[in-house]
Structure formats: structure tokens, C-alpha cells
Design a protein around this motif. Sequence first.
Motif, PDB file in Angstrom:
ATOM      1  N   ILE A 190     -17.982 -24.802 -58.830  1.00 41.43           N
ATOM      2  CA  ILE A 190     -19.383 -24.406 -58.932  1.00 41.43           C
ATOM      3  C   ILE A 190     -19.392 -23.324 -60.001  1.00 41.43           C
ATOM      4  O   ILE A 190     -19.122 -22.158 -59.749  1.00 41.43           O
ATOM      5  N   GLU A 191     -19.687 -23.740 -61.240  1.00 44.86           N
ATOM      6  CA  GLU A 191     -19.337 -22.964 -62.427  1.00 44.86           C
ATOM      7  C   GLU A 191     -20.419 -21.965 -62.831  1.00 44.86           C
ATOM      8  O   GLU A 191     -21.091 -22.138 -63.852  1.00 44.86           O
ATOM      9  N   ALA A 192     -20.559 -20.922 -62.073  1.00 48.53           N
ATOM     10  CA  ALA A 192     -21.587 -19.927 -62.371  1.00 48.53           C
ATOM     11  C   ALA A 192     -21.344 -19.198 -63.685  1.00 48.53           C
ATOM     12  O   ALA A 192     -22.239 -18.514 -64.181  1.00 48.53           O
TER      13      ALA A 192
ATOM     14  N   SER B 137     -27.088 -21.373 -59.540  1.00 51.89           N
ATOM     15  CA  SER B 137     -26.326 -22.459 -58.936  1.00 51.89           C
ATOM     16  C   SER B 137     -25.583 -22.036 -57.674  1.00 51.89           C
ATOM     17  O   SER B 137     -25.594 -22.753 -56.663  1.00 51.89           O
ATOM     18  N   VAL B 138     -24.935 -20.878 -57.697  1.00 52.19           N
ATOM     19  CA  VAL B 138     -24.164 -20.452 -56.531  1.00 52.19           C
ATOM     20  C   VAL B 138     -25.093 -20.159 -55.356  1.00 52.19           C
ATOM     21  O   VAL B 138     -24.832 -20.584 -54.215  1.00 52.19           O
TER      22      VAL B 138
ATOM     23  N   TRP C  25     -12.714 -15.777 -64.343  1.00 55.45           N
ATOM     24  CA  TRP C  25     -14.148 -15.727 -64.048  1.00 55.45           C
ATOM     25  C   TRP C  25     -14.295 -15.614 -62.539  1.00 55.45           C
ATOM     26  O   TRP C  25     -13.887 -16.518 -61.796  1.00 55.45           O
ATOM     27  N   THR C  26     -14.852 -14.522 -62.082  1.00 55.04           N
ATOM     28  CA  THR C  26     -14.809 -14.209 -60.649  1.00 55.04           C
ATOM     29  C   THR C  26     -16.023 -14.702 -59.870  1.00 55.04           C
ATOM     30  O   THR C  26     -15.967 -14.777 -58.641  1.00 55.04           O
ATOM     31  N   ASP C  27     -17.122 -15.035 -60.532  1.00 60.33           N
ATOM     32  CA  ASP C  27     -18.337 -15.440 -59.819  1.00 60.33           C
ATOM     33  C   ASP C  27     -18.300 -16.864 -59.272  1.00 60.33           C
ATOM     34  O   ASP C  27     -18.883 -17.128 -58.214  1.00 60.33           O
TER      35      ASP C  27
END
Length: 413
Positions: free
Chosen positions: A48-50, A116-117, A191-193
Motif C-alpha cells: 500500500i504505497e503511500a 490510500s492508507v 519509506w516508513t508510511d
Amino acid sequence: MAQDVIVLGAGIVGVSVALHLQQRGWQVTLVDRRAPGEATSFGNAGLIEASSVVPYAFPRDLRTVFKFAMNRSTALRYDLRSLPAYGPWLARYWWESAPARLAAAARDMLPLIGNSVAEHEALIARAGLSDLVRPTGWLEAYRSPEQFEREASDAARIASEHGLGMKALDAAGLHRLEGSLADGYAGAIHWTDPRSVIDPGALTKGYAALFERQGGRILSGDAATLQQSGSGWRVMTSSGLVEAQAAVIALGVWSGDLARKFGYRIPLVAKRGYHMHYESDGRAALSRPVVDIENGYVVAPMRRGLRLTTGVELASRNRPPSPVQLERAERVARPMFGLGARIDDAPWLGMRPCTPDMRPVIGPADRHPGLWFAFGHAHHGLTLGPVTGRLLSELMDGEAGFTSPHPYRAGRF
């Protein structure tokens, strides 16, 4: 009076559209030839590529173009027989990938990516699927120190501009975070989100189960039988003819075929991709998905083992599967990630539905009242399913939408 709608396509996008419409009081029938989550939504890297604000663009530097033209890359392979059919689409894709137009695409995608998240988390909570999702982010790993330094600088700028969480890790920092990786990476961007999903097919099926528990119908049927019926729409299913006031085409790469039946020529092609699951060779478990940037593949920890997902294959939908790209990626990934024996009987093949301007098609069919589109999400179908469902349901209820739907209109083509 309750409005009724037929949603064609039981992938992550179609299921999400069905759930959002149902939540707004619509009577929804979900129709597909296969069970939910068993086509393209089944096989992906589970991201889920925020953080993926900038779309995947056509390379503009000649060195990369030449490398791809040689057709020996793990990131891209093309089928020579299929290439002429891709020609006009690739020309438009190259044109849309110019820096200014790519920046415009990124701006247009930001409202969808940025929500998206949150939209997934809302559905995950309602469906009770938190065991499938991990808040670990993902890693872009680089073998070249020079490229890592350049990309880390760009990533820091993007993160600052868009409020994204990221950390640049040198080789030692990467090894501390993911001790199972062998030496060979100069560094990585964490990427932490984003969230990672350990079984994307199960997530889609879980959303579909929530839809059914709330009274929705899922029927087996052929979307090609869709027809206008007076002021509404009808489709043939295994349970008989189903009629409704509205219909949504959410068939992934097959959406273009059905849209063409009604006179809409939307340039939609398949970027094919493969995956295979592997046992581990006994190393410590991988904690999050890792993208090998130079080699264009992803290795992600899944319920079934380590999933290796390939880059892009340009081949017509009816062409037989080819083992070449997966075998190339496997040779490179095996020593780095400790891939053991193959688990699956055969590689899985899926079709990413891509438009040349790197934006999905979300909104009404201009010349057919009651017909709506939700497709063309390229590499981000899993990411954008629920947020697409939210936007489309708002538009179908006559609202303005949480963001302008103008960039995603079908009429832009």
C-alpha cells in the motif's frame, strides 16, 4: 428509494467500489467470472504505497533506453511479436513522461496516494483483517553508491515536499534493519508510511466477505453481456438476468474491451508481471518488502513464503507465459535474499492495467447515463482500490468528490 447498481469486476477496485456504494445505501450486485481477488489483485508485492507519489515513467535517458532495448534486463522484457501493438501507446507514454508532464501527473495522483492508507485502514478495521497488514514500510535498495546518493537526495526532497516519512540507510544501517540480506547493497531508502500486506488475495477476499455480510450479492457472470435496458443496465449471470439503474466497469485490463463496446476508445494496455514463492534458506526472516532498484524486482515476506515479483513484461494478453524474466530475477535475488526451493507449481502471471498518462480512469461515461468507469490503476491497484471506491461513490451520489475527478475523466482521451 434505494438505488441499485451492478459492479463488474471483483478485484480490489471493484470490491472497494461495491463496499463504498453499499455504505451509502446502494443495493449492489458484484459480478465476475472468477471469485473475488483471484486475478491481478492476487499477485503483487503487497504494497500500500503511500510514498509512491511520482508515477512509474518511461525512462528519458538514452543509456537506460538502450539497456531496455537490448531486452536482457530483469526490470523490463518485451515480446517481439507483441511490440508493434504497443507502439502508439509507448509513444504517448514517452511523451507523457517528460519532466513537466510527469510532475503534473504526480500532482494529480497525490490526493489519491495521500489518502490510500487511511481508506484501507478504515476497511481493514471494519473487516477485521489487521493480521494481514504490517506497518513496516518498504525499502528501495541500491547496489551503486553513486545512484544511492543521488536518489537519497531526491527522496529527501520529495519527502519534505509531501510530508512523507523516509530514512536514508547506509549499508551498515540497512544490515541492522534487515539482517537477512547478504552484502551487496550500498544503501537503501526506507519509506516508513506504506503498509505491507502478507496476502493481497486474502485482503481482497476479506473485503468481499464484509460486503456479503452486509447484504451484498456476488454472482458469477460475463461482463461482456452488459447492455443498456431502458434507462438502466443489465447483465447475464449464472443466477439469471440482473438489472440495475447503474453499472460500474472495474475489470482491470479487460475494462478497455467492454468500454470499446459502447464507443469509448481508452488506451489501456497490460504490463504483465510474474511472481513465485520460495522457502527461506534458513536466514533470519525478512521484515518488509525490498525493491532491488537496479534489477527491477521485489522480494516481500508473505504467508506462503518469500514472494519474488518481477518488473514489467510487454506482451499481448493472449501470449503464453515466458519463464525468462522470472529466471533472470531469481538468479540475482537468490544469493541476496536467501531464496530456497520454489514453492508454487508454476509462476503466477498477472496483468497490470495501464494508461499512457499514468492516471486511472474514474468517473462517468460521458455518453451513457448510469455507466461509470473505475480502472487503469497500473502498478497501484492494491494501493488505490479503497480510495477509488470512495471517490466514485461520492460522484455517483451527486457530490463533488473529496478531490477533483477532472484528471481521471474518460474524456481526456
